[in-house]
Design an enzyme around this catalytic site. Structure first.
Site, PDB file in Angstrom:
ATOM      1  N   HIS A   1      61.434  95.675  27.175  1.00  0.00           N
ATOM      2  CA  HIS A   1      62.249  95.160  26.064  1.00  0.00           C
ATOM      3  C   HIS A   1      63.727  95.022  26.411  1.00  0.00           C
ATOM      4  O   HIS A   1      64.497  94.484  25.620  1.00  0.00           O
ATOM      5  CB  HIS A   1      62.079  96.054  24.830  1.00  0.00           C
ATOM      6  CG  HIS A   1      60.663  96.109  24.359  1.00  0.00           C
ATOM      7  ND1 HIS A   1      60.132  95.169  23.507  1.00  0.00           N
ATOM      8  CD2 HIS A   1      59.655  96.948  24.661  1.00  0.00           C
ATOM      9  CE1 HIS A   1      58.855  95.451  23.291  1.00  0.00           C
ATOM     10  NE2 HIS A   1      58.543  96.532  23.982  1.00  0.00           N
TER      11      HIS A   1
ATOM     12  N   LYS B   1      58.125  88.765  26.900  1.00  0.00           N
ATOM     13  CA  LYS B   1      59.008  89.098  25.777  1.00  0.00           C
ATOM     14  C   LYS B   1      60.262  88.212  25.846  1.00  0.00           C
ATOM     15  O   LYS B   1      60.169  87.035  25.574  1.00  0.00           O
ATOM     16  CB  LYS B   1      59.262  90.592  25.774  1.00  0.00           C
ATOM     17  CG  LYS B   1      57.940  91.274  25.335  1.00  0.00           C
ATOM     18  CD  LYS B   1      57.837  92.737  25.551  1.00  0.00           C
ATOM     19  CE  LYS B   1      56.454  93.199  25.066  1.00  0.00           C
ATOM     20  NZ  LYS B   1      55.969  94.379  25.721  1.00  0.00           N
TER      21      LYS B   1
ATOM     22  N   SER C   1      59.800 100.984  22.813  1.00  0.00           N
ATOM     23  CA  SER C   1      59.275  99.780  22.174  1.00  0.00           C
ATOM     24  C   SER C   1      59.123  99.906  20.666  1.00  0.00           C
ATOM     25  O   SER C   1      59.166  98.899  19.972  1.00  0.00           O
ATOM     26  CB  SER C   1      57.946  99.388  22.816  1.00  0.00           C
ATOM     27  OG  SER C   1      57.035 100.468  22.778  1.00  0.00           O
TER      28      SER C   1
HETATM   29  C1  PLP Z   1      54.624  94.896  26.017  1.00  0.00           C
HETATM   30  C2  PLP Z   1      54.792  96.081  26.866  1.00  0.00           C
HETATM   31  C3  PLP Z   1      54.029  96.266  28.019  1.00  0.00           C
HETATM   32  C4  PLP Z   1      52.879  95.379  28.364  1.00  0.00           C
HETATM   33  O1  PLP Z   1      53.300  94.157  28.875  1.00  0.00           O
HETATM   34  P1  PLP Z   1      52.292  92.924  28.793  1.00  0.00           P
HETATM   35  O2  PLP Z   1      52.852  91.939  29.743  1.00  0.00           O
HETATM   36  O3  PLP Z   1      52.309  92.470  27.380  1.00  0.00           O
HETATM   37  O4  PLP Z   1      50.953  93.441  29.209  1.00  0.00           O
HETATM   38  C5  PLP Z   1      54.335  97.325  28.834  1.00  0.00           C
HETATM   39  N1  PLP Z   1      55.312  98.201  28.522  1.00  0.00           N
HETATM   40  C6  PLP Z   1      56.034  98.078  27.394  1.00  0.00           C
HETATM   41  C7  PLP Z   1      57.107  99.081  27.098  1.00  0.00           C
HETATM   42  C8  PLP Z   1      55.792  97.022  26.526  1.00  0.00           C
HETATM   43  O5  PLP Z   1      56.476  96.917  25.408  1.00  0.00           O
END
Ligand code: PLP
Length: 390
Positions: A204, A236, A176
């Protein structure tokens, strides 16, 4: 002893690590209003431009008319409604897995999957750059926990040799804060012969990788045998909210029985699931979004290299500019903001010490001209910083 919060806050401020929340006064999109200022933003994870899509908004509105607003109860009581179920079926189809289970957030999906699968006497092995929610899940599980070198199958093999009990190997799909892809074929080749399960958090990659947006498992053509536990998030590229675990029928049934963050929480609003269903359809069918994103990534990397910026080895929408020092990263972010551009500085502890960076993210909603504006501003700021440094 009293809680000396003031001292802790002051210490964080002095280290240039104090965090503040920019106040967003517009919907998500390339152009936003933040703290009263109109800015061109390169820091959202809305990679496909679906968070503010008119058809997704209409699906949410119609969903609220049909299903009301609240989820009402947990899934196991009376909160599991038809739209939730339809999203699970669509996710299973898109990821090529027998089944999928919908969670309220990615953080909860990670905690839920890890704690349901391993406990005392078992082993969790994680990439050292994994997302915080994965590290937290590993600690919470009570399993023996160790981290292997970033994306390094040999380092994983070494740790696997010392593992005991059921062993879960966990990696981000797309890292990320760096944007690079996990080498899933190599990690799987090491884990499988040992009977360890590979769990991939594709927050992602889901939506952005693979011809249909099925994510990193589609990109590498890996089935449920190679990646038994697949996590994806919906906030995302999908542009809505929530997350899922996809895998075998037994895996999903086990999570329904044992994953506490699934069991002990109210289901997400069914209207949200209606919006997600529409968004998943756009994500899968409108392949131009992924093609446009790829073109913008190419444009950005070529331009940034010309300027002499230090990029990371990333083929994805996450294109960090490595700065190193936290104060310098903040300075660069502030200089860009003076020019009308919003790019967040990411500092420790989100990234390792000395690894402060500007995390540029691109979206299919950006235009080529907007990416050029970013490159022009970066060239100016970079030159200014360099001459101030010299
Ligand atoms: C954003 C993210 C999460 C968390 O997801 P949410 O739905 O925002 O709680 C988990 N793992 C990774 C790698 C992320 O980038």
């Amino acid at each position: 002893m009293a809680f000396d919060l003031a001292a802790r806050l002051a210490e964080r401020r002095a280290a240039d690590l104090y965090r503040q929340r920019p106040l967003l006064q517009s919907p998500q999109g390339p152009e936003v209003i933040v703290d009263g200022q109109r800015l061109l933003a390169f820091c959202s994870n809305d990679y496909l431009g679906l968070a503010n899509h008119p058809e997704v908004i209409a699906a949410w509105r119609d969903g609220a008319e049909r299903w009301g607003v609240g989820g009402g109860a947990s899934h196991l009581v009376i909160g599991h409604s038809t739209p939730h179920h339809a999203v699970e079926e669509a996710l299973a189809e898109l990821t090529g897995r027998p089944r999928a289970l919908l969670f309220s957030t990615g953080y909860m999906a990670n905690l839920g999957a890890i704690t349901a699968l391993v406990g005392q006497g078992d082993t969790v092995l994680q990439d050292r750059l994994n997302h915080a929610s994965l590290l937290d899940g590993g600690l919470l599980s009570g399993a023996r926990f160790s981290r292997y070198l970033h994306n390094d199958a040999a380092s994983l093999a070494n740790r696997l040799g010392k593992a005991s009990g059921d062993t879960l190997v966990i990696t981000d799909g797309v890292f990320s804060m760096d944007g690079d892809l996990a080498d899933l074929p190599a990690l799987s080749a090491v884990a499988r012969p040992k009977g360890a399960w590979l769990m991939v958090d594709d927050a992602h990659g889901f939506g952005t990788l693979g011809a249909r947006g099925g994510g990193i498992v589609e990109h590498f053509a890996l089935g449920v045998d190679e990646v038994p536990v697949l996590i994806g998030t919906l906030g995302k590229a999908c542009g809505t909210a929530g997350a899922f675990v996809a895998g075998s029928d037994d895996l999903i049934e086990a999570l329904v029985q044992f994953a506490r963050p699934y069991i002990y929480t109210t289901s997400q609003p069914p209207a949200l699931a209606c919006a997600t269903l529409k968004s998943l359809q756009l994500l899968r069918d409108e392949t131009w979004r992924r093609e446009k994103l790829a073109a913008l990534i190419g444009q950005f990397r070529a331009g940034a290299q010309q300027i002499g910026l230090v990029l990371m080895d990333s083929p994805t929408a996450i294109q960090p500019i490595l700065v190193g020092d936290a104060a310098r990263a903040l300075k660069l972010s502030a200089m860009l903001r003076q020019r009308g551009l919003l790019v967040t500085a990411i500092r420790p502890p989100t990234v390792p010490a000395g690894g402060a960076r500007l995390r540029v993210t691109l979206s299919a909603a950006h235009s080529e001209a907007q990416v050029q504006l970013l490159l022009n501003a970066l060239a100016e700021c970079h030159a200014q910083l360099e001459s101030a440094h010299a």
